[in-house]
Design an enzyme around this catalytic site. Sequence first.
Site, mmCIF file in Angstrom:
data_model
loop_
_atom_site.group_PDB
_atom_site.id
_atom_site.type_symbol
_atom_site.label_atom_id
_atom_site.label_comp_id
_atom_site.label_asym_id
_atom_site.label_seq_id
_atom_site.Cartn_x
_atom_site.Cartn_y
_atom_site.Cartn_z
ATOM 1 N N GLY A 18 0.505 -1.384 0.034
ATOM 2 C CA GLY A 18 0.146 -0.077 0.613
ATOM 3 C C GLY A 18 0.990 1.120 -0.095
ATOM 4 O O GLY A 18 1.750 1.214 0.161
ATOM 5 N N ARG A 22 -2.216 8.098 3.818
ATOM 6 C CA ARG A 22 -2.190 9.222 4.514
ATOM 7 C C ARG A 22 -1.759 8.973 6.170
ATOM 8 O O ARG A 22 -1.409 10.350 6.811
ATOM 9 C CB ARG A 22 -3.851 8.638 5.880
ATOM 10 C CG ARG A 22 -5.302 7.937 4.690
ATOM 11 C CD ARG A 22 -5.986 7.301 4.928
ATOM 12 N NE ARG A 22 -5.480 5.518 4.665
ATOM 13 C CZ ARG A 22 -6.263 5.058 4.623
ATOM 14 N NH1 ARG A 22 -7.269 4.900 5.126
ATOM 15 N NH2 ARG A 22 -6.189 3.436 4.608
ATOM 16 N N GLN A 82 3.737 -6.102 -6.773
ATOM 17 C CA GLN A 82 2.332 -5.578 -6.663
ATOM 18 C C GLN A 82 3.134 -4.345 -7.785
ATOM 19 O O GLN A 82 2.787 -3.479 -7.097
ATOM 20 C CB GLN A 82 1.986 -5.845 -5.649
ATOM 21 C CG GLN A 82 0.166 -5.382 -6.012
ATOM 22 C CD GLN A 82 -0.844 -5.112 -4.951
ATOM 23 O OE1 GLN A 82 -0.696 -4.381 -4.319
ATOM 24 N NE2 GLN A 82 -2.078 -4.564 -5.594
ATOM 25 N N ASP A 112 1.099 -2.807 8.010
ATOM 26 C CA ASP A 112 0.171 -2.058 8.405
ATOM 27 C C ASP A 112 -0.578 -2.616 10.236
ATOM 28 O O ASP A 112 -0.968 -1.711 10.921
ATOM 29 C CB ASP A 112 -0.367 -0.710 8.234
ATOM 30 C CG ASP A 112 -1.648 -1.665 7.695
ATOM 31 O OD1 ASP A 112 -2.638 -2.553 8.074
ATOM 32 O OD2 ASP A 112 -2.788 -0.711 6.961
ATOM 33 N N GLY A 148 -13.559 -2.765 7.610
ATOM 34 C CA GLY A 148 -14.643 -3.662 7.306
ATOM 35 C C GLY A 148 -15.509 -4.451 8.486
ATOM 36 O O GLY A 148 -15.096 -4.193 8.969
ATOM 37 N N GLU A 162 -17.194 -3.348 3.406
ATOM 38 C CA GLU A 162 -15.625 -2.281 3.245
ATOM 39 C C GLU A 162 -16.805 -0.644 3.956
ATOM 40 O O GLU A 162 -17.840 -0.463 3.724
ATOM 41 C CB GLU A 162 -15.085 -1.981 2.088
ATOM 42 C CG GLU A 162 -13.930 -2.887 2.047
ATOM 43 C CD GLU A 162 -13.142 -3.341 3.583
ATOM 44 O OE1 GLU A 162 -12.535 -2.095 3.512
ATOM 45 O OE2 GLU A 162 -13.276 -4.314 3.761
ATOM 46 N N ASN A 376 38.061 11.629 24.331
ATOM 47 C CA ASN A 376 38.651 10.083 23.443
ATOM 48 C C ASN A 376 38.995 10.281 21.964
ATOM 49 O O ASN A 376 38.833 9.647 21.165
ATOM 50 C CB ASN A 376 37.201 9.223 23.669
ATOM 51 C CG ASN A 376 35.750 9.782 22.827
ATOM 52 O OD1 ASN A 376 35.587 11.686 22.843
ATOM 53 N ND2 ASN A 376 35.259 8.714 22.499
HETATM 54 C C1 UD1 Z 1 -8.470 -3.311 5.425
HETATM 55 C C2 UD1 Z 1 -9.824 -4.198 5.108
HETATM 56 C C3 UD1 Z 1 -10.498 -4.276 6.285
HETATM 57 C C4 UD1 Z 1 -10.055 -4.132 7.428
HETATM 58 C C5 UD1 Z 1 -8.115 -3.167 7.469
HETATM 59 C C6 UD1 Z 1 -7.821 -3.729 8.612
HETATM 60 C C7 UD1 Z 1 -9.184 -4.398 3.134
HETATM 61 C C8 UD1 Z 1 -10.550 -4.214 1.368
HETATM 62 N N1 UD1 Z 1 -9.839 -3.786 3.790
HETATM 63 O O1 UD1 Z 1 -8.656 -2.220 5.076
HETATM 64 O O2 UD1 Z 1 -11.322 -4.255 5.570
HETATM 65 O O3 UD1 Z 1 -11.147 -3.709 8.382
HETATM 66 O O4 UD1 Z 1 -8.168 -3.560 6.656
HETATM 67 O O5 UD1 Z 1 -7.041 -2.443 9.301
HETATM 68 O O6 UD1 Z 1 -9.400 -5.761 2.756
HETATM 69 N N2 UD1 Z 1 -2.061 -2.979 0.912
HETATM 70 C C9 UD1 Z 1 -1.405 -3.632 -0.816
HETATM 71 N N3 UD1 Z 1 -1.761 -3.337 -1.663
HETATM 72 C C10 UD1 Z 1 -3.198 -2.647 -2.167
HETATM 73 C C11 UD1 Z 1 -3.740 -2.435 -1.682
HETATM 74 C C12 UD1 Z 1 -3.356 -2.305 -0.003
HETATM 75 O O7 UD1 Z 1 0.121 -4.051 -0.604
HETATM 76 O O8 UD1 Z 1 -3.635 -2.521 -3.798
HETATM 77 C C13 UD1 Z 1 -1.824 -4.053 1.695
HETATM 78 C C14 UD1 Z 1 -1.733 -2.613 2.522
HETATM 79 O O9 UD1 Z 1 0.144 -2.131 1.995
HETATM 80 C C15 UD1 Z 1 -1.848 -2.781 4.376
HETATM 81 C C16 UD1 Z 1 -2.401 -3.244 4.183
HETATM 82 O O10 UD1 Z 1 -2.605 -4.170 2.246
HETATM 83 O O11 UD1 Z 1 -0.566 -3.307 4.279
HETATM 84 C C17 UD1 Z 1 -4.278 -3.516 3.841
HETATM 85 O O12 UD1 Z 1 -4.655 -1.802 3.118
HETATM 86 P P1 UD1 Z 1 -4.657 -0.771 3.567
HETATM 87 O O13 UD1 Z 1 -5.179 -0.257 2.284
HETATM 88 O O14 UD1 Z 1 -4.516 -0.526 4.350
HETATM 89 O O15 UD1 Z 1 -6.856 -1.518 4.298
HETATM 90 P P2 UD1 Z 1 -7.648 -0.728 5.199
HETATM 91 O O16 UD1 Z 1 -8.061 0.314 4.493
HETATM 92 O O17 UD1 Z 1 -7.342 -0.491 6.317
HETATM 93 CA CA CA Z 2 -4.881 -0.187 7.148
#
Ligand code: UD1
Ligand code: CA
Length: 458
Positions: A18, A22, A82, A112, A148, A162, A376
């Site tokens: 990700g 933010r 990715q 995260d 979610g 979500e 030193n």
């Molecule tokens: C996600 C979940 C949500 C959950 C929350 C918990 C999904 C769709 N949503 O939302 O249900 O309640 O986490 O914290 O799964 N990432 C990638 N590639 C991408 C998108 C994200 O590697 O294309 C990774 C991010 O680096 C992160 C994790 O996936 O470590 C979660 O992504 P993030 O965008 O933070 O999802 P949330 O909106 O927090």
């Molecule tokens: Ca997250």
Amino acid sequence: MESENRLSGVDIIILAAGEGTRMKSATPKVLHPVGGMPMLGHVLNSGRAFGASRMAVVIGPNAPQVTAYLERQPSAVDTYVQTERLGTGHAVQAADKFYADVNHCNIVLFGDTPLIRPQTLDRIKALLEGNADLVVLGFEPQNPTGYGRLLTEQGELIAIREEKDASETERKISLCNAGAMGFAPGVLDKLLASLTNQNAQNEYYLTDCVELARAQGLSVQIVKGDVVDAAGVNSRAQLADVEAMFQDRMRRQAMENGVTLTAPDTIYFAHDTEIEPDVTLEPNVVFGPKVQIMRGATIKAFSHIEGAVIGENAIVGPFARLRPGTDLGPDTKVGNFVEVKAAIVGKGSKINHLSYIGDARIGASVNIGAGAVTCNYDGFLKHTTTLGDGSFIGSGSLLVAPVEIGANAYVATGSVITQDVPADALAFGRARQTNKDGRGASLKENLRAAKAEASKRK
Ligand code: UD1
Ligand code: CA
């Protein structure tokens, strides 16, 4: 699924691709530290402690810092890129070579969500070893915004919605998705193939696996975790929240292990702080990484300690600063406004007031007087000061390294020591004092007259 497959091992996939928009940071989100260690490191450690068979991390296309961090890991971690950030489901697919053709269970974790514990992963594993095909870690955060929601019917998980796709009523649900999900062997492969991006964010959501699994008649189950395990970091404010939870966990653990914390909320630990029982930590002590404290030691208020070993029954502080490479023996004392760096201090030695001791080897029962300093650094190189057992360094002395003071030698107060001092010798490194009879009074008289003259001229 055949049961022998279910028991053959658990592989972990950590999503870390990700953008972390933010966070508003030049540092990738998963490298922001909690307790002095990147969040991703916490997740990897948890996976290792749990006993994952293999681990993979999915990273973004331009993430040299994350790649470099993964290369420094103590055990092998597979890395998958990715190339486009199209959602959590899409991110898992980037690791398809990792999960295809291997008869292992998979647990997907988020980079995260750093405070997930091995025992929570064990609970997911236990259900996968039973009859679950898909396991979701749920929790009830104080503030569910952004998470979610878990939609259930008669206790059965039917879908994850979500926040951005949720209706008013669905948003009122307090049970949320923590992010960790377990998949029985082969299930990930089977479900991800049919993911679509028909949703508010046009992303391939990993969370849609729940509905897909149910449509295929697979068994979907929930493990309920605590808020700390599940806390996710999307913003600096959440990073601070998670840091607070981490500190709280460390403080409780220290107290459970027999450490006294006079004011627990004012002690700040690093991820790897090791403290034996019967150590006392007074208020406002801050630990950087790599600190080990032995039984019976006391750390007095307002001390800052990193990269240091503190021996049994040592007393440190108040207001002491111990920097990397400090090794204090048993029964040593380091007092107020003393800084120690890269120094070995032998049993029972004392550095009680206002000193800087760097790059030094100090024997046992040495006494270093107030304000003594090891010089030193010459501006180019660091040099070593060696003090033999039982030596005494008078207050205000400057020890110009490299220099060696022999055992039981005595350095007179206020000395500038530039040459080695043999064992048992007495060293004076200061100008001899002379007293001029009556000259104090006459000097004052002259100065008073000069001042009167000057004020007349104004
Ligand atoms: C996600 C979940 C949500 C959950 C929350 C918990 C999904 C769709 N949503 O939302 O249900 O309640 O986490 O914290 O799964 N990432 C990638 N590639 C991408 C998108 C994200 O590697 O294309 C990774 C991010 O680096 C992160 C994790 O996936 O470590 C979660 O992504 P993030 O965008 O933070 O999802 P949330 O909106 O927090
Ligand atoms: Ca997250």
